[in-house]
Design an enzyme around this catalytic site. Structure first.
Site, PDB file in Angstrom:
ATOM      1  N   ARG A  24      25.489  35.923  44.455  1.00 36.96           N
ATOM      2  CA  ARG A  24      26.089  37.273  44.321  1.00 36.96           C
ATOM      3  C   ARG A  24      25.127  38.573  44.118  1.00 36.96           C
ATOM      4  NH1 ARG A  24      27.406  37.872  38.106  1.00 36.96           N
ATOM      5  NH2 ARG A  24      25.934  36.392  37.052  1.00 36.96           N
ATOM      6  N   GLU A  51      44.622  41.961  42.810  1.00 33.37           N
ATOM      7  CA  GLU A  51      43.922  41.198  44.013  1.00 33.37           C
ATOM      8  C   GLU A  51      44.923  41.424  44.935  1.00 33.37           C
ATOM      9  OE1 GLU A  51      44.469  39.987  40.741  1.00 33.37           O
ATOM     10  OE2 GLU A  51      42.472  39.994  40.099  1.00 33.37           O
ATOM     11  N   ASP A  77      33.492  29.582  31.261  1.00 36.71           N
ATOM     12  CA  ASP A  77      35.036  29.967  31.767  1.00 36.71           C
ATOM     13  C   ASP A  77      35.829  28.828  31.885  1.00 36.71           C
ATOM     14  OD1 ASP A  77      34.351  32.746  31.239  1.00 36.71           O
ATOM     15  OD2 ASP A  77      34.693  33.430  33.240  1.00 36.71           O
ATOM     16  N   ARG A  83      27.657  32.418  40.655  1.00 36.37           N
ATOM     17  CA  ARG A  83      27.250  32.932  39.573  1.00 36.37           C
ATOM     18  C   ARG A  83      25.972  32.806  38.953  1.00 36.37           C
ATOM     19  NH1 ARG A  83      28.079  31.556  33.629  1.00 36.37           N
ATOM     20  NH2 ARG A  83      27.514  33.340  32.546  1.00 36.37           N
ATOM     21  N   HIS A  85      31.258  33.784  42.018  1.00 34.32           N
ATOM     22  CA  HIS A  85      31.768  32.773  40.875  1.00 34.32           C
ATOM     23  C   HIS A  85      32.519  31.400  41.315  1.00 34.32           C
ATOM     24  CE1 HIS A  85      30.480  36.289  38.700  1.00 34.32           C
ATOM     25  NE2 HIS A  85      30.656  35.783  37.498  1.00 34.32           N
ATOM     26  N   PHE A 123      40.321  34.150  42.348  1.00 30.82           N
ATOM     27  CA  PHE A 123      41.399  35.248  42.868  1.00 30.82           C
ATOM     28  C   PHE A 123      41.346  35.850  44.136  1.00 30.82           C
ATOM     29  CE2 PHE A 123      39.567  36.036  38.408  1.00 30.82           C
ATOM     30  CZ  PHE A 123      40.687  35.196  37.664  1.00 30.82           C
ATOM     31  N   SER A 153      30.278  42.175  38.015  1.00 30.21           N
ATOM     32  CA  SER A 153      29.938  40.817  38.182  1.00 30.21           C
ATOM     33  C   SER A 153      29.810  40.354  39.516  1.00 30.21           C
ATOM     34  CB  SER A 153      31.367  39.833  37.578  1.00 30.21           C
ATOM     35  OG  SER A 153      31.526  40.100  36.235  1.00 30.21           O
TER      36      SER A 153
END
Lengths: 311, 283
Positions: free
Chosen positions: A5, A53, A112, A162, A104, A78, A32
């Site tokens: 990322r 989104e 998470d 991530r 992620h 998402f 992020s």
């Protein structure tokens, strides 16, 4: 060690410098996804849509319909499942030039937990006509994939992670959408990986070599269009295939390879991945271990496959 | 603009009658489609394509054109009929509606139909796309405008309100949305299915300038859509009160005619209704 990322964010800045048509959008996760790097350099070409989104994808589609090259980023859960219909009807069906970056992805999101661990994004995106699906192995390749996505006409899904990962793909290897990379020659069986599983696949090959086997290792950064030629040749020449992905074993790389080999060259096939279940909280390393996405486990699966079919 | 534009109110009314006939004939020939919400849009689309939008039928992808997103894509027959009379493609093509191999899909396909700026059909998505288009125009410092046509039932989709927030946040004075407020959706009156009222107050609260018009009254529509009178720094919502099935007595205000084609006999009756309406000076 660097996360894919982060390389994405840097590549966006690079692209922004080269081409004014490049715009970036995010849904409140720009720090992020690292699209914030682009926002900092080119604030007038960055659009934060907030926690919305569906609108993110639609706005990207509108920008693309008017000649811009939008990169829309958020977490992979998402960016795909939550907005599947928006991608299907406003991006893929009209074949608009939208690039969707899902960061992620997979279980290496870690703590998470399941709600944030996209394990079906490749499957969802792969099932859409007109969609190209990229899943780079390391940071330098993520940069190349981002640049290639910008140059590619039409919708692209770019899967990013991530966690920091080591470089696996040699810098000089060219990135060509739809073309797999031979990481290791060998004739006894083939390990085919995508994304950050390229490293563990190569390590597994070393383990197997220590046990008297000579595996071939292929990395497919493009899950769609799949490099059929390379996959079929590997199956024909080595006689057995193990796929490795940080994704559900249903519908992703394993599914894609099974489809091709089932039609073109049926050989014993093992799919290493998350076995059709949701993830859970934990440290990324612990989760990789728990779900068997390690070199040791891949090697064991390979041996098991060979003993089952070649006994 | 072409020499014969803008059209007079009388000419627009004639055009609207012609479009209504085409809509009914094409849906009847297809044997399926959405007459109710197509007929409610006729004056709005005729006003837009003849007197408001800067478009070039001979160059449908002209980069400086105004864009229109028919977010309520099921009203495709109305859009097709208007694009055809405006010269984007021959009217004879209308017969192909919903037929295998035809460009005229059940819902609009931007890659098949000249003049269609966005593929739509899945409700709730068009306003987001229009917002993206308006942002693109601003990035290019271009003066073309973006129009999105929404259904009222469609405003039950959450994405509409996501887009409403974003368009206001980005102060998109180059974006106009038009709400076809016919009050009916498939399962009945919107107020009984999931109430939308107070619609104007909602859009105002979301940061839009709201204008209300009779959606079948050309002078009111043209005044509300006059580009010189558009707000500079906020998006404009024109709430157009309309009659679902407008112009055909047995279809008017009947949710049963949302998505059903008239039989040959009903078509004849409907076309007769339009003739009578013309004589009485209605529509």
């Amino acid at each position: 060690m660097k996360a894919t990322r982060e390389a994405y964010g840097e590549a966006l800045v690079e692209l922004g410098r080269q081409d004014v048509r490049i715009v970036a959008l995010d849904a409140d996760l720009s720090k992020s996804t690292y699209s914030a790097k682009f926002a900092q350099q080119y604030p007038e070409r960055f659009f934060n849509l907030g926690v919305a989104e569906a609108n993110l994808i639609g706005v990207a589609a509108g920008l693309a319909a008017c000649g811009k090259i939008p990169f829309a980023s958020t977490f992979a859960v998402f960016a795909t499942g939550r907005v599947y219909d928006q991608i299907r009807n406003s991006v893929a069906y009209p074949a608009l030039n939208v690039k969707i970056a899902g960061s992620h992805s997979g279980i290496t999101v870690g703590e998470d937990g399941a709600s944030h661990q996209a394990l079906e994004d490749l499957a969802l995106m792969r099932a859409l006509p007109n969609m190209t699906v990229l899943c780079p192995a390391d940071a330098p390749e993520a940069r190349k994939a981002t640049l290639a996505a910008a140059a590619w006409p039409g919708p692209v899904y770019l899967r990013l992670g991530r966690s920091k990962v080591p470089q696996v793909i040699p810098e000089e290897v060219p990135f060509q959408i739809g073309k797999g990379i031979l990481l290791r020659a060998g004739g006894d069986l083939t390990l085919i990986s995508t994304g950050i599983m390229a490293g563990p696949a190569l390590e597994a090959a070393e383990i197997l070599r220590g046990r008297g086997l000579d595996p071939r290792v292929i990395h497919l950064h493009t899950v769609k269009p799949l490099d059929r030629e390379l996959v079929v040749a590997a199956a024909r020449e080595t006689g057995a295939v193990i796929t490795v992905e940080e994704h559900n074993i249903i519908g992703g790389l394993g599914g894609a390879v099974a489809e091709v080999l089932g039609e073109e060259c049926p050989v014993p096939l093992g799919r290493v991945g998350v076995p059709d279940c949701f993830g859970q909280s934990g440290k990324p390393g612990e989760l990789l271990e728990y779900y068997g996405l390690t070199a040791q486990h891949i090697a064991a699966r390979a041996e098991g496959l060979l003993s089952k079919f070649r006994a | 603009m072409e020499a014969d534009l803008p059209r007079s109110i009388h000419q627009l009314q004639q055009q609207a009658r012609e479009v209504r006939r085409d809509i009914l004939k094409m849906i009847a020939a297809a044997g399926s489609g959405h007459p109710g919400g197509s007929l409610s849009l006729v004056e709005l689309l005729v006003a837009l394509y003849f007197n408001i939008l800067r478009v070039k039928p001979e160059d449908p992808r002209w980069p400086h054109r105004d864009r229109l997103v028919l977010s309520k894509g099921h009203a495709a027959p109305a859009l097709y009929a208007v694009l055809a009379v405006r010269g984007f493609f021959p009217r004879s093509k209308l017969e192909g509606l919903r037929r295998l191999g035809s460009e005229l899909q059940g819902h609009p396909d931007m890659n098949k139909v000249p003049g269609v700026d966005m593929s739509t059909g899945s409700l709730g998505q068009g306003l987001s796309v229009a917002t993206g288009m308006a942002l693109a125009a601003r990035l290019d410092r271009a003066d073309w405008r973006v129009y999105a046509i929404l259904g009222d039932g469609e405003c039950q989709e959450g994405q509409i309100w996501e887009a409403a927030m974003a368009a206001a946040h980005y102060r998109l004075g180059n974006l106009t949305a038009i709400l076809d407020w016919n009050g009916l959706q498939i399962d009945g009156p919107t107020e009984r299915v999931i109430s939308l009222d107070p619609l104007a107050a909602k859009w105002e609260a979301f940061g839009w300038q709201v204008r209300r018009v009779d959606g079948h009254n050309f002078p009111e529509i043209l005044e509300a859509l006059d580009r010189k009178a558009a707000p500079a720094d906020k998006p404009l919502m024109v709430i157009a009160r309309t009659v679902k099935g407008k112009g055909v007595s047995f279809m008017e205000n009947r949710s049963e005619w949302h998505g059903v084609a008239p039989s040959p006999q009903e078509l004849e009756e409907a076309l007769g209704d339009l003739e009578n309406g013309a004589k009485e000076g209605a529509c």
